[in-house]
Structure formats: structure tokens, C-alpha cells
Design a protein around this motif. Structure first.
Motif, PDB file in Angstrom:
ATOM      1  N   ASN A   1      22.076 -17.822  11.467  1.00 50.68           N
ATOM      2  CA  ASN A   1      20.761 -18.333  11.878  1.00 50.68           C
ATOM      3  C   ASN A   1      20.336 -19.559  11.084  1.00 50.68           C
ATOM      4  OD1 ASN A   1      20.335 -16.281  13.635  1.00 50.68           O
ATOM      5  ND2 ASN A   1      18.779 -15.202  12.425  1.00 50.68           N
ATOM      6  N   ASN A   2      20.784 -19.658   9.834  1.00 51.00           N
ATOM      7  CA  ASN A   2      20.153 -20.605   8.915  1.00 51.00           C
ATOM      8  C   ASN A   2      21.033 -21.699   8.339  1.00 51.00           C
ATOM      9  OD1 ASN A   2      17.252 -19.694   8.444  1.00 51.00           O
ATOM     10  ND2 ASN A   2      18.372 -17.772   8.220  1.00 51.00           N
TER      11      ASN A   2
ATOM     12  N   MET B   1       7.983 -20.753  -4.682  1.00 45.03           N
ATOM     13  CA  MET B   1       7.946 -21.908  -3.774  1.00 45.03           C
ATOM     14  C   MET B   1       6.885 -22.938  -4.149  1.00 45.03           C
ATOM     15  SD  MET B   1      10.329 -21.353  -1.515  1.00 45.03           S
ATOM     16  CE  MET B   1       9.949 -22.663  -0.360  1.00 45.03           C
TER      17      MET B   1
ATOM     18  N   PHE C   1      12.454 -23.467  -6.123  1.00 42.30           N
ATOM     19  CA  PHE C   1      13.194 -23.627  -4.859  1.00 42.30           C
ATOM     20  C   PHE C   1      13.974 -24.925  -4.766  1.00 42.30           C
ATOM     21  CE2 PHE C   1      10.672 -26.769  -2.558  1.00 42.30           C
ATOM     22  CZ  PHE C   1       9.532 -26.811  -3.348  1.00 42.30           C
TER      23      PHE C   1
ATOM     24  N   ASN D   1      15.791 -21.201  -0.668  1.00 46.38           N
ATOM     25  CA  ASN D   1      14.472 -20.860  -0.128  1.00 46.38           C
ATOM     26  C   ASN D   1      14.714 -19.960   1.075  1.00 46.38           C
ATOM     27  OD1 ASN D   1      14.377 -22.498   2.517  1.00 46.38           O
ATOM     28  ND2 ASN D   1      15.034 -24.044   1.045  1.00 46.38           N
TER      29      ASN D   1
ATOM     30  N   ASN E   1      14.860 -20.378   4.074  1.00 44.83           N
ATOM     31  CA  ASN E   1      15.757 -20.966   5.075  1.00 44.83           C
ATOM     32  C   ASN E   1      17.144 -21.271   4.527  1.00 44.83           C
ATOM     33  OD1 ASN E   1      14.008 -21.100   7.391  1.00 44.83           O
ATOM     34  ND2 ASN E   1      12.847 -22.669   6.295  1.00 44.83           N
TER      35      ASN E   1
ATOM     36  N   ASP F   1      10.196 -25.917  11.187  1.00 49.46           N
ATOM     37  CA  ASP F   1      10.636 -25.186   9.998  1.00 49.46           C
ATOM     38  C   ASP F   1      11.971 -24.476  10.241  1.00 49.46           C
ATOM     39  OD1 ASP F   1       9.590 -24.567   7.290  1.00 49.46           O
ATOM     40  OD2 ASP F   1       9.986 -22.519   7.947  1.00 49.46           O
ATOM     41  N   GLY F   2      12.954 -24.781   9.415  1.00 49.96           N
ATOM     42  CA  GLY F   2      14.235 -24.069   9.448  1.00 49.96           C
ATOM     43  C   GLY F   2      15.150 -24.402  10.613  1.00 49.96           C
TER      44      GLY F   2
ATOM     45  N   ASN G   1      14.297 -28.096   2.719  1.00 47.85           N
ATOM     46  CA  ASN G   1      13.075 -27.544   3.308  1.00 47.85           C
ATOM     47  C   ASN G   1      11.825 -27.899   2.511  1.00 47.85           C
ATOM     48  OD1 ASN G   1      15.562 -25.615   3.347  1.00 47.85           O
ATOM     49  ND2 ASN G   1      14.556 -25.389   5.305  1.00 47.85           N
TER      50      ASN G   1
ATOM     51  N   PRO H   1       8.035 -26.431   1.619  1.00 55.00           N
ATOM     52  CA  PRO H   1       7.477 -25.065   1.607  1.00 55.00           C
ATOM     53  C   PRO H   1       6.468 -24.811   2.746  1.00 55.00           C
ATOM     54  CG  PRO H   1       7.441 -26.029  -0.596  1.00 55.00           C
ATOM     55  CD  PRO H   1       7.849 -27.124   0.343  1.00 55.00           C
TER      56      PRO H   1
END
Lengths: 355, 254
Positions: free
Chosen positions: A43-44, A222, A230, A235, A237, B130-131, B142, B144
Motif C-alpha cells: 500500500n505504501n 511527528m 520522523f 512515518n 506512510n 497524503d501517502g 511526507n 505531517p
């Protein structure tokens, strides 16, 4: 009727094929075993790195596993890779540095082994001196304070063993054992060591909830005004929880171990080490490249008040003038609670990874 | 049966006519790629001097760079009649890695003609999801979620006052947080006026003058604005203003 003839032809041709196979033993192929990529990774993040000349196979992984746990690889046959990389410690050990076969301790903390195929830069060990898993596996066997073996002796011992020649034939289609094939098998096994089932992984997949304390700990992690962890340690993601890049995080004012600088010879790399993943911290104490911190509380206190200024300190350690990020007692406790959600107990007990 | 035949004829016709179109274009189309260089005023900055060069910013501080990574997206060429060609993808540059200085879009063929270059600094609101981009996640790029999520546009780390008492700065740019849970888009549309007369396959050379981040219109005082800047709304808006003069078209090679 026509169909019937077609079937007959098919059967005849299949038979002809299989006959050829039987007469030619070289057509045996090991069974491919693609890495089982967890959903949280697919997924990431981008796919893992697997060298073209060492594809994962059922037989290769099985052989690699046997070798990993086998004390035959050490000179006096008293330690295996697993002695310093034990499954119950997420494949590291619990001493600051590790002793080899002669009871002499090295200078570095053993590293946990998981998600190694996702180290995209393929620079392994604390200082990045090993450029692939295959090459890395050569080193501990001949390292004088680790397994203190001679590779020729190891290969000879494996070659006269009752089982190994046949296992190498199944994995690599030759029963002539070499150092290269031995390390290829070990690397295949190491790539299967995947950890992706922590509480936080399940939270990301919508299968678990964080407590308010863990949630606040994530925010501390974060928040650039609080922990600001991070930028180096991943993080939500980036579920590797590391950037696999080299930084000086402010442990020392002067360096006894040059880290990356010792490898590149560039003084501006002195004191830089690869950021470790924050997965499985619950099982991997003590911490840092020389195992100087026994507990997570000590690590957090270090980032909060213990930073040391030095010429190569990373600009991201921005509060070094004030000793660190100066977290409140509550934020420290919450950060720790969050970090512990990254630990994956199922990784320790995975039956595929036990001796 | 007749119908099927007619349909087949149509398909065949459509296919051949397509083919002809493509031939026509091939005569007057050009493949475009981009090459970015980076300077501090007149000093070329690349992987060999990125972290070693001592530089002086507009406000007079001596600085050393630790790392610079940045993102641009939606590269477009606008021709003199106003038609816009948008290239796919985004360009993520790490000054430490010179391979990332070049960018070849997947579909990079455009009709020859005279154009100007336009692109987005960072991601626009639609793209800043995001992501959503696995390669950027893998690079821990990324931004935050507490600051609006999505991605960094710039990560520029270094030390200032290196000649006296070195202190870190983290000039990071992304979505601006107005207040808790309330965010403001912070990308910028960079339009470079220099006309590009593209007659055949071409490399468009773009330069980033890093010193402009500290110069124009806001003279940046690192003694005041060093870190943390990500949650600092005013700092984020000043960065958005200053990036407007950072890029320049140097010309084309064809």
C-alpha cells in the motif's frame, strides 16, 4: 469426433515432452518462492530489492535457514549466525556488543534482521560498509572476533556433510558447494524475515485502535516542535520506520568509532551511522551502534537532554544547544508508548523463522 | 453479417487513419526532456561541493548546506497561441544524487513551436494527496498530517553562522497551517517567460538559484527564522513568496 482426435494429439505430445524430461536431469528447476509482500508495504512503499542473480526459491530459503542456524560455520563450531541474531530478539542479541568464538567482544551492537530487502540503498551494517546481503554474509564467517573461520574450511566441512551436497543441488542445481552459493542461500533466507504485523500496522489497516496515550506519542514523534523524529525514522506512510540513511544524531562530541567516515575516508562523514528501524524495539535492547543505552527511557532522555555537539552533527538535531528537544515527562512517556506499538510479537514466534 | 462487416470496415478505417495522423505528427513533433542545474548566485552547486562549500546569504550569515531535496510537478509548455501541453509525473530532486537532476516525462512528445515553461512548486491541492505516491513515501518525503499532510515541497537543512557559533536551520516548505486543523495551500505556480523555440528534440535547461530562498522579496534572517519552521504560518508564506524568483530557464539544447 474431431475433438477426440485433438485430445489424442495433445496426450501424445505431452507424453513426448515428459519422456524428454525424464532423460535429461538438468531440467530440474528449484521452485520459485516470491516474497510475501505484506499489504502495509504494498500500500505504501515501492517493491523490495531482489538481485537478478539470486532469485528466491523454496529450496534456497530452506538451505539458507539451515546454514543460518548451523554452528558448522564457525571455526570451533560453537556459534551460528543465530547466536548473535536470535529469533526471540528480532534477530539481534541482548548484549551491548557481541562475543565471538574466542570470547572476545566486538565494538558494535549486533543488528536486528528484518525487512532487509527494503533497504533500497543496499548499504548494510551500521556504517554501510557491506553493499549487498550476499556480500555481507561472507564477513562474519571469517571475522576473527566473530566466527573466526576460513571459508575454504567451511566449504570443505559442508561438502563432506551427509545432507548439504543434496540440499545445494536442490537449491542451485549443483552439489559442488562454494562460498558464493552458501552466501546466496543465507541471503535468500534473510530476505524472508519480514516484520509487518505490529499494533501500529493493524491500526494503519483499520484493524486496531491506538490509546490516547499512543496517539499523543505519535504526535510527539511527528511534531517538529516536539520530538521531530520522523525526518529520519519514517512515518505512518513509510512503515519501514527508517530512512536507511547515515546521520550523526549527536551521541558523541569526539568519535572513537568513525562510522561512515571510516568507510568513505571523508572526515565530513565521521560519526555518521545508519538510522535503525524503530520496529521491534521491545525486543532489541540495548540500543545504538555500540549498545550504550540499556532502555528506551535512556534513548528518549538522550534525545531530550543528552545531545553532544560535534562538527558533523546533523542539522536536524536542531536543539543541540539546549541539549535536545526537552520533552515533558508526559510527552516522554507517550512517545515511548507509541514506539512500543511498532513492535511485532508475531515476528518472534513465526514458525518459519525458528531453528 | 453485413453489419459485422460494416463494423470491421469502420474499425479498419479508424485504425489506418490513426496511423496516418501519427505519421504527420512525427514530422513536426519533438521529444522534450529537462535538465536542472543548481547554483548559489554564480557558484555551481552539485553533489561534489553541496556540503563543503561555505556560502553567504543576503542577510550576511555564512552557511553550510547539509541537504537539499525538492519537488516540482505538472510541468507544462504553453505555446504562443495559448495551447498547453502538460507532462505526466513529478520531479523529485536530491542534490546529493545527480541522476535526479534530469527529468524525462513518459509522454514527452509535443509539436514543434515556440513555448514558455510553467510548473508547480510542490504539488497543487489536487495532487497533494497524503501517502499517494509510493516512491515519495519510500523517501520519507511526507508532510505531517497535523500540518495538513501530503508531501514536503522542500527540505533544505544546514548550519548558519558557521564562522562563529554554528547553529542548525531546517528550511522546510509544504502546506501552511493557519491554526489547529485549519490549513492553507502553499504551492506556487512558476511561470518562466523565456521563449523556447523548439524545432527538434530538445533538452530544456532550468537553473535553481538557491540563494534566492533567502533574498527576494523577503530577506531571510536565520537568526530569527531557523527552526522549527514547518508549523510557522508566516515563515511558510514567506517561503512561498521567495520561491518565485528561484528558477530560471537557461535555454535549450537541441
Amino acid at each position: 469426433m474431431k475433438n477426440w482426435i485433438a485430445y489424442l494429439l495433445l496426450i501424445v505430445s505431452v507424453l513426448a515432452c515428459s519422456k524428454e524430461n525424464a532423460s535429461d536431469t538438468e531440467t530440474y528447476e528449484p521452485t520459485p518462492l516470491p516474497l510475501n509482500i505484506p499489504q502495509i508495504f504494498s500500500n505504501n512503499i515501492i517493491p523490495p530489492v531482489i538481485p537478478n542473480n539470486n532469485p528466491q526459491t523454496v529450496e534456497g530459503v530452506a538451505l539458507g535457514k539451515k546454514l543460518f542456524f548451523d554452528k558448522t560455520l564457525s571455526a570451533n563450531q560453537t556459534i551460528a549466525c543465530a547466536s548473535c541474531h536470535a529469533p526471540q530478539n528480532a534477530f539481534t542479541d541482548n548484549t551491548p556488543t557481541s562475543d565471538g568464538i574466542d570470547g572476545i567482544f566486538g565494538t558494535r551492537n549486533s543488528m536486528p534482521l528484518f525487512n532487509l530487502a527494503w533497504n533500497y540503498g543496499e548499504r548494510f551494517t551500521w556504517d554501510g560498509k557491506e553493499l549487498s546481503l550476499e556480500r555481507q554474509a561472507i564477513e562474519p564467517v571469517q571475522n576473527p572476533i566473530e566466527m573466526h573461520s576460513d571459508w575454504d574450511d567451511v566449504v570443505d566441512r559442508l561438502q563432506v556433510d551427509n545432507d548439504y551436497p543434496e540440499l545445494f543441488r536442490l537449491a542451485f542445481k549443483t552439489s559442488t558447494i562454494t562460498k558464493e552459493l552458501t552466501t546466496k542461500a543465507i541471503a535468500q533466507f534473510e530476505r524472508t524475515l519480514i516484520s509487518a504485523n505490529s499494533k501500529f500496522d493493524r491500526f494503519s489497516l483499520g484493524q486496531a485502535t491506538l490509546t490516547p496515550q499512543e496517539q499523543n506519542g505519535l504526535n510527539v514523534f511527528m511534531d517538529e516542535e516536539k520530538g521531530d523524529c520522523f525526518h529520519c525514522h519514517g512515518n505512518p506512510n513509510n512503515p519501514l520506520w527508517t530512512d536507511n540513511v547515515f546521520h550523526n544524531n549527536g551521541l558523541d562530541a569526539t568519535f572513537t568509532d568513525l562510522g561512515l567516515g571510516g568507510v568513505t575516508g571523508d572526515p565530513s562523514d565521521n560519526g555518521k551511522f545508519r538510522s535503525p528501524s524503530l520496529r521491534n524495539l521491545a525486543y532489541t535492547a540495548p540500543y545504538m551502534h555500540n549498545g550504550r543505552f540499556a532502555t528506551l527511557d535512556q534513548v528518549i532522555e538522550f534525545y531530550s537532554t543528552g545531545l553532544q555537539q560535534s562538527p558533523t552533527i546533523d542539522a536536524l538535531m536542531k536543539k543541540v544547544d539546549q541539549g535536545g528537544v526537552n520533552l515533558s515527562a508526559q510527552d516522554k512517556a507517550d512517545l515511548k508508548a507509541f514506539l512500543l506499538t511498532l513492535s511485532d510479537p508475531s515476528f518472534l514466534s513465526n514458525p518459519g523463522f525458528q531453528d | 453479417m453485413k453489419q459485422i462487416f460494416a463494423l470491421l470496415m469502420c474499425v479498419a478505417l479508424a485504425l489506418t487513419s490513426c496511423g496516418e495522423d501519427m505519421d504527420d505528427n512525427a514530422l513536426s513533433n519533438a521529444n522534450i526532456n529537462f535538465k536542472f542545474s543548481h547554483t548559489w548566485d554564480n557558484t555551481l552547486i552539485n553533489s561534489s561541493n553541496l556540503t563543503t562549500q561555505t556560502l553567504t546569504n543576503e542577510n550576511g550569515e555564512n552557511i553550510n548546506i547539509t541537504r537539499i531535496r525538492y519537488l516540482i510537478s505538472k510541468l507544462q509548455l504553453v505555446n504562443s497561441s495559448g495551447t498547453t501541453f502538460t507532462f505526466d509525473g513529478y520531479k523529485f530532486t536530491d542534490l546529493e544524487n545527480e541522476d535526479t537532476y534530469n527529468f524525462t516525462p513518459e509522454n514527452n512528445s509535443i509539436p514543434t513551436g515556440t513555448y514558455t515553461l510553467k510548473f508547480v512548486w510542490g504539488f497543487n491541492e489536487e495532487d497533494n494527496i497524503d501517502g499517494a505516491y509510493l516512491d515519495l513515501n519510500s523517501a520519507s518525503w511526507n508532510w505531517p498530517t497535523m500540518l495538513g499532510g501530503g508531501y514536503h515541497f522542500l527540505q533544505f537543512d544546514g548550519m548558519y553562522n558557521v564562522d562563529t557559533t554554528p547553529s542548525p536551520f531546517n528550511y522546510h516548505n509544504g502546506t501552511a497551517r493557519v491554526s489547529v486543523g485549519n490549513f492553507e495551500q502553499n504551492f506556487a505556480i512558476i511561470e518562466l517567460e523565456t521563449p523556447l523555440n523548439i524545432t527538434k528534440n530538445a533538452t530544456i535547461n532550468v537553473n535553481m538559484n538557491i540563494s534566492e530562498f533567502f533574498k527576494n522579496p523577503n530577506t531571510w534572517d536565520l537568526n530569527v527564522l531557523d527552526t522549527p519552521l514547518m508549523p510557522n504560518y508566516n515563515a511558510q508564506k514567506m517561503m512561498q513568496e521567495n520561491v518565485m524568483s528561484v528558477f530560471n530557464v537557461e535555454g535549450i539544447t537541441q
